[in-house]
Design a protein around this motif. Structure first.
Motif, short mmCIF file in Angstrom:
data_model
loop_
_atom_site.label_atom_id
_atom_site.label_comp_id
_atom_site.label_asym_id
_atom_site.label_seq_id
_atom_site.Cartn_x
_atom_site.Cartn_y
_atom_site.Cartn_z
N CYS A 217 37.86 33.13 34.96
CA CYS A 217 38.92 33.25 33.95
C CYS A 217 39.28 31.89 33.36
O CYS A 217 39.51 31.79 32.15
CB CYS A 217 40.16 33.90 34.57
SG CYS A 217 39.91 35.64 34.99
N LEU B 94 36.44 31.01 30.92
CA LEU B 94 36.55 31.79 29.69
C LEU B 94 37.72 31.30 28.84
O LEU B 94 37.61 31.24 27.61
CB LEU B 94 36.72 33.28 30.02
CG LEU B 94 35.50 33.98 30.59
CD1 LEU B 94 35.87 35.38 31.05
CD2 LEU B 94 34.38 34.02 29.58
N ALA B 95 38.82 30.93 29.48
CA ALA B 95 39.97 30.42 28.75
C ALA B 95 39.64 29.11 28.06
O ALA B 95 40.00 28.90 26.89
CB ALA B 95 41.15 30.23 29.70
N MET C 188 42.14 29.49 25.08
CA MET C 188 43.31 30.25 25.52
C MET C 188 43.88 29.61 26.77
O MET C 188 43.28 28.71 27.36
CB MET C 188 42.92 31.71 25.80
CG MET C 188 42.36 32.44 24.60
SD MET C 188 41.73 34.06 25.02
CE MET C 188 43.23 34.92 25.42
N THR D 106 46.79 33.61 30.79
CA THR D 106 46.66 34.75 29.88
C THR D 106 45.38 35.52 30.17
O THR D 106 45.39 36.75 30.24
CB THR D 106 46.67 34.27 28.42
OG1 THR D 106 47.86 33.52 28.18
CG2 THR D 106 46.60 35.44 27.45
N VAL D 107 44.29 34.80 30.36
CA VAL D 107 43.01 35.45 30.66
C VAL D 107 43.08 36.13 32.02
O VAL D 107 42.56 37.24 32.19
CB VAL D 107 41.86 34.43 30.59
CG1 VAL D 107 40.55 35.06 30.97
CG2 VAL D 107 41.78 33.83 29.20
N ARG D 108 43.73 35.50 32.98
CA ARG D 108 43.87 36.11 34.31
C ARG D 108 44.69 37.40 34.23
O ARG D 108 44.33 38.41 34.86
CB ARG D 108 44.54 35.13 35.26
CG ARG D 108 43.65 33.97 35.62
CD ARG D 108 44.36 32.98 36.53
NE ARG D 108 43.52 31.83 36.72
CZ ARG D 108 43.91 30.57 36.53
NH1 ARG D 108 45.16 30.30 36.18
NH2 ARG D 108 43.07 29.58 36.73
#
Length: 80
Positions: free
Chosen positions: A38, A41-42, A47, A51-53
């Motif tokens: 996560c 990806l963030a 991001m 938020t991704v988590r």
């Protein structure tokens, strides 16, 4: 006469040839919670990691192979 909002050819060339920088997808060494998927990806998409988590946890409430996808990404995405 001004065409397409540019004053001259040089100004147009500067805006048209601006370099696009993209960060490669990788799992960071710092800021990981479990595997760093996560957080990676963030970083890649600009991001916040929390938020991704949160999106990952909420997606696990839906039917589908989200946990398997996380494990695959953990194995495939290289570490920094």
């Amino acid at each position: 006469m001004v065409k397409w909002g540019y004053r001259n050819f040089e100004e147009r060339e500067k805006t048209m040839s601006a370099p696009v920088t993209r960060r490669a997808l990788s799992r960071p060494r710092h800021g990981r919670m479990i595997g760093g998927v996560c957080a990676g990806l963030a970083q890649r998409f600009g991001m916040k990691p929390n938020t991704v988590r949160l999106l990952a946890v909420l997606s696990c409430l839906l039917p589908g192979p989200q946990f398997v996808a996380y494990l695959i990404l953990w194995a495939v995405i290289p570490s920094e």
